[in-house]
Design a protein around this motif. Structure first.
Motif, PDB file in Angstrom:
ATOM      1  N   LYS A 169     -36.727   2.970   5.926  1.00 34.51           N
ATOM      2  CA  LYS A 169     -36.664   2.068   4.519  1.00 34.51           C
ATOM      3  C   LYS A 169     -37.335   2.795   3.424  1.00 34.51           C
ATOM      4  O   LYS A 169     -37.993   3.124   3.744  1.00 34.51           O
ATOM      5  CB  LYS A 169     -37.101   0.734   4.994  1.00 34.51           C
ATOM      6  N   TYR A 184     -32.349  -0.416   1.244  1.00 33.88           N
ATOM      7  CA  TYR A 184     -32.140   1.647   1.290  1.00 33.88           C
ATOM      8  C   TYR A 184     -32.726   2.129   2.731  1.00 33.88           C
ATOM      9  O   TYR A 184     -33.773   2.060   2.433  1.00 33.88           O
ATOM     10  CB  TYR A 184     -31.956   1.963  -0.179  1.00 33.88           C
ATOM     11  N   LYS A 196     -27.277   7.360   4.110  1.00 31.34           N
ATOM     12  CA  LYS A 196     -27.771   6.479   3.699  1.00 31.34           C
ATOM     13  C   LYS A 196     -27.132   5.031   3.716  1.00 31.34           C
ATOM     14  O   LYS A 196     -25.765   5.666   3.986  1.00 31.34           O
ATOM     15  CB  LYS A 196     -27.814   6.520   2.285  1.00 31.34           C
ATOM     16  N   LYS A 198     -27.017   1.389   2.576  1.00 29.95           N
ATOM     17  CA  LYS A 198     -27.906  -0.250   1.704  1.00 29.95           C
ATOM     18  C   LYS A 198     -27.681  -1.366   2.343  1.00 29.95           C
ATOM     19  O   LYS A 198     -26.282  -1.498   2.615  1.00 29.95           O
ATOM     20  CB  LYS A 198     -26.878   0.294   0.257  1.00 29.95           C
TER      21      LYS A 198
END
Length: 339
Positions: A169, A184, A196, A198
């Motif tokens: 994170k 994130y 990545k 989210k």
DNA sequence: CGCTTTTGACCGGCGC
DNA sequence: GCGCCGGTCAAAAGCG
């Protein structure tokens, strides 16, 4: 996809371990050894049997690998059909993902454009997927965006979606779209992996986590490399467990809790799909396959579909391993080394 | 001690 | 140009 392919999906999994693969009859193999003039002393016989067994197992392993690949493809098609079927049986399926984001009071223009692009096909990076465009930007990195909805326990306030990968994170923000913060994550399994993620709670249902994956993993799934030991990050929270490999052509669900997986929304294939809302949650429906409505609406088909899905899951070795691990972890918490 | 998480600061894009 | 906003950075804190 055709209905008959659904049958193939799981029936192929019911392989018979003793089946001689690739159309090479066992006796033909034996005759080959005889033809080579192999001595038939007991020791030689045993060796030849072992050799034959080894060949057979190797061929079987190869065939199983191929079957697994086919199964993945068929599973995806089956899942799409189920999703489509569910969406057609929900009259509330009216809003789009753009509506989903419109909870915020004011929307930025670019954001709307992005959403619009995601519905129509993909952002500019994947517009090259359309063969009609001849832009020289085809060498650009195609950021594949996959959205996953995970149902968690209401008491679970963490923003951790356990998908088998290792995530670090690196930020958390409170956005205007949702009162809950957005977390994130970066893939920490491989330093070169730029994927990545989210994670944010759904506006409509706070018990649903919306995980948006950006990019593709350039490494294999950690759970495949080590099915027993879990990653440190995955040990942190076992409340919402699912497995999604968005980087591979067929999205493999190694979920130990399949019901937690509500939807995988893959923007890269969104050009052939349309998003809608079912029961307050977005659903994906394929534009094609509408001709299968008649038999899909029948209870027999529903029952058959459920049976096929159950069969596919129960026959899946990885699922069995994951289930065994989950059960052993549930009942024997001290049995496995937790550190 | 090393890794992960937290969290405020910073940056860049966009709208007005 | 200014402010808003999402995304990212990085130092500090936490944890095993």
């Amino acid at each position: 996809m055709e209905f008959t392919s659904l049958v193939d999906t799981s029936l192929d999994l019911n392989f018979r371990p003793l089946r001689v693969p690739d159309g090479v009859p066992k006796q033909e193999v034996e005759s080959n050894f005889i033809g080579l003039g192999i001595d038939h002393t007991p020791v030689k016989d045993e060796a030849s049997d072992l050799l034959e067994e080894l060949n057979r197992v190797s061929a079987e392993n190869k065939k199983l690998t191929e079957m697994l690949t086919v199964m993945c493809q068929n599973y995806n098609a089956l899942r799409n059909q189920v999703t489509e079927y569910m969406s057609k049986h929900n009259t509330t399926a009216t809003t789009t993902s753009a509506d989903d984001h419109s909870a915020g009071s004011k929307k930025r223009k670019s954001e709307n454009n992005e959403i619009l692009k995601s519905i129509q096909g993909e952002s500019s990076s994947s517009d090259e997927d359309n063969s009609c465009t001849k832009k020289p930007r085809e060498e650009h990195i195609k950021t594949k965006t996959t959205r996953v909805y995970v149902r968690t326990e209401p008491s679970d306030t963490s923003l951790i979606v356990k998908d088998g990968y290792q995530w670090r994170k690196y930020g958390q923000k409170v956005t205007r779209d949702s009162p809950s913060p957005r977390a994130y994550f970066k893939c920490s399994f491989a330093p070169t992996c730029l994927v990545k993620k989210k994670v944010q709670r759904s506006v409509e249902d706070q018990s649903i986590l919306v995980a948006t994956y950006e990019g593709e993993h350039n490494h294999s799934h950690p759970s495949k490399m080590d099915a027993v030991t879990t990653s440190p990050s995955s040990r942190l929270n076992g409340k919402s467990t699912l497995g999604v490999t968005a980087s591979v052509p067929c999205q493999t669900l190694n979920s130990t809790e399949p019901k937690n997986m509500l939807q995988i929304e893959d923007k890269k294939v969104a050009s052939s799909t349309s998003t809608s809302t079912v029961g307050g949650h977005k659903r994906k429906s394929l534009s094609g396959g509408a001709d299968n409505n008649n038999h899909q609406n029948r209870p027999e088909f529903q029952h058959f579909l459920i049976e096929q899905m159950a069969t596919s899951l129960t026959k899946d070795p990885s699922f069995q391993a994951a289930l065994a691990a989950a059960i052993s972890g549930k009942f024997l918490p001290n049995n496995h080394t937790d550190k």
